[in-house]
Write a protein that holds these residues in place. Sequence first.
Motif, PDB file in Angstrom:
ATOM      1  N   HIS A  29       0.862  -1.188   0.000  1.00  0.00           N
ATOM      2  CA  HIS A  29       0.000   0.000   0.000  1.00  0.00           C
ATOM      3  C   HIS A  29       0.896   1.234   0.000  1.00  0.00           C
ATOM      4  O   HIS A  29       2.118   1.098   0.138  1.00  0.00           O
ATOM      5  N   HIS A  84       2.658   3.732   1.841  1.00  0.00           N
ATOM      6  CA  HIS A  84       3.053   3.767   3.249  1.00  0.00           C
ATOM      7  C   HIS A  84       3.083   5.194   3.777  1.00  0.00           C
ATOM      8  O   HIS A  84       3.442   6.128   3.051  1.00  0.00           O
ATOM      9  N   HIS A 127      -6.967  -0.615   6.301  1.00  0.00           N
ATOM     10  CA  HIS A 127      -5.853   0.211   6.802  1.00  0.00           C
ATOM     11  C   HIS A 127      -5.725   1.443   5.893  1.00  0.00           C
ATOM     12  O   HIS A 127      -5.608   2.569   6.359  1.00  0.00           O
ATOM     13  N   ASP A 138      -0.159  -4.048   6.290  1.00  0.00           N
ATOM     14  CA  ASP A 138      -0.606  -3.497   7.576  1.00  0.00           C
ATOM     15  C   ASP A 138      -2.072  -3.844   7.829  1.00  0.00           C
ATOM     16  O   ASP A 138      -2.759  -3.164   8.581  1.00  0.00           O
ATOM     17  N   HIS A 169       4.754  -4.788   9.600  1.00  0.00           N
ATOM     18  CA  HIS A 169       5.438  -4.123  10.715  1.00  0.00           C
ATOM     19  C   HIS A 169       5.369  -4.995  11.951  1.00  0.00           C
ATOM     20  O   HIS A 169       4.466  -5.839  12.085  1.00  0.00           O
TER      21      HIS A 169
HETATM   22 FE    FE Z   1       0.838   1.336   6.528  1.00  0.00          FE
END
Ligand code: FE
Length: 233
Positions: free
Chosen positions: A56, A58, A112, A133, A173
């Motif tokens: 995606h 970020h 997200h 994420d 993450h």
């Molecule tokens: Fe993200």
Amino acid sequence: MIFRQLFDRDSSTYTYLLGSNEGKALIIDPVKEQIPLYQQLLKELGLKLEVAVDTHVHADHVTALGDLRDMTACVTMMGEQSGAACVSKTFRHGDVVALGELLLDVLYTPGHTDDSYCLYLRCPEGNRVFTGDTLLIRGTGRTDFQNGDASDQYHSLKHLLSLPDATWVYPGHDYKGWTVSTIGEEKRFNPRLQVSNVDEYVSLMENLKLANPAQMDVAVPANLKCGQTTSRP
Ligand code: FE
């Protein structure tokens, strides 16, 4: 298959390097500051970078996609909703990203952000899903900016939880020291997944009250240009 999980300490980002039997490589969510490490590893393992993917746009680190493309002539890819005109190809739900014998199913998992994707790799060493994420270990990605939507994320998570329990989960993450989990483990122990309906999930996410990522104002516009902020000749 060659498989490496790499970590950027400043943004707590995981980057994944996959290598096919014939020496082709694909990298997921590379971080600009870590390019020398990727170059070293590709060289040492005798891999040629063919594809670089961001799950995606970020908000917490600058992507290495543009620089890697310039250095290696790799194909850069993001979801069709990303609005990043710099990528060489976009993907959508149901597509398959192929790298030699490695086939990654593209899953659209908004929530997200509205351009969040997961990649599902079937392989003899154990199927694995790169969850960006969307699904973190014992957590989920925040939904309070970049067209995030907790209700969309609830449905995306339900879709991910329908994968086989033994599927390895590799997130985008981690802030606590986790490295890998499984779908079955997250179903049982992820506190965000212990909700009985979408409304409960939405109110849980609305009450998180998180600070914005430090790099957000720089990272989002930079990442829409594949991490390249200075104009090139
Ligand atoms: Fe993200």
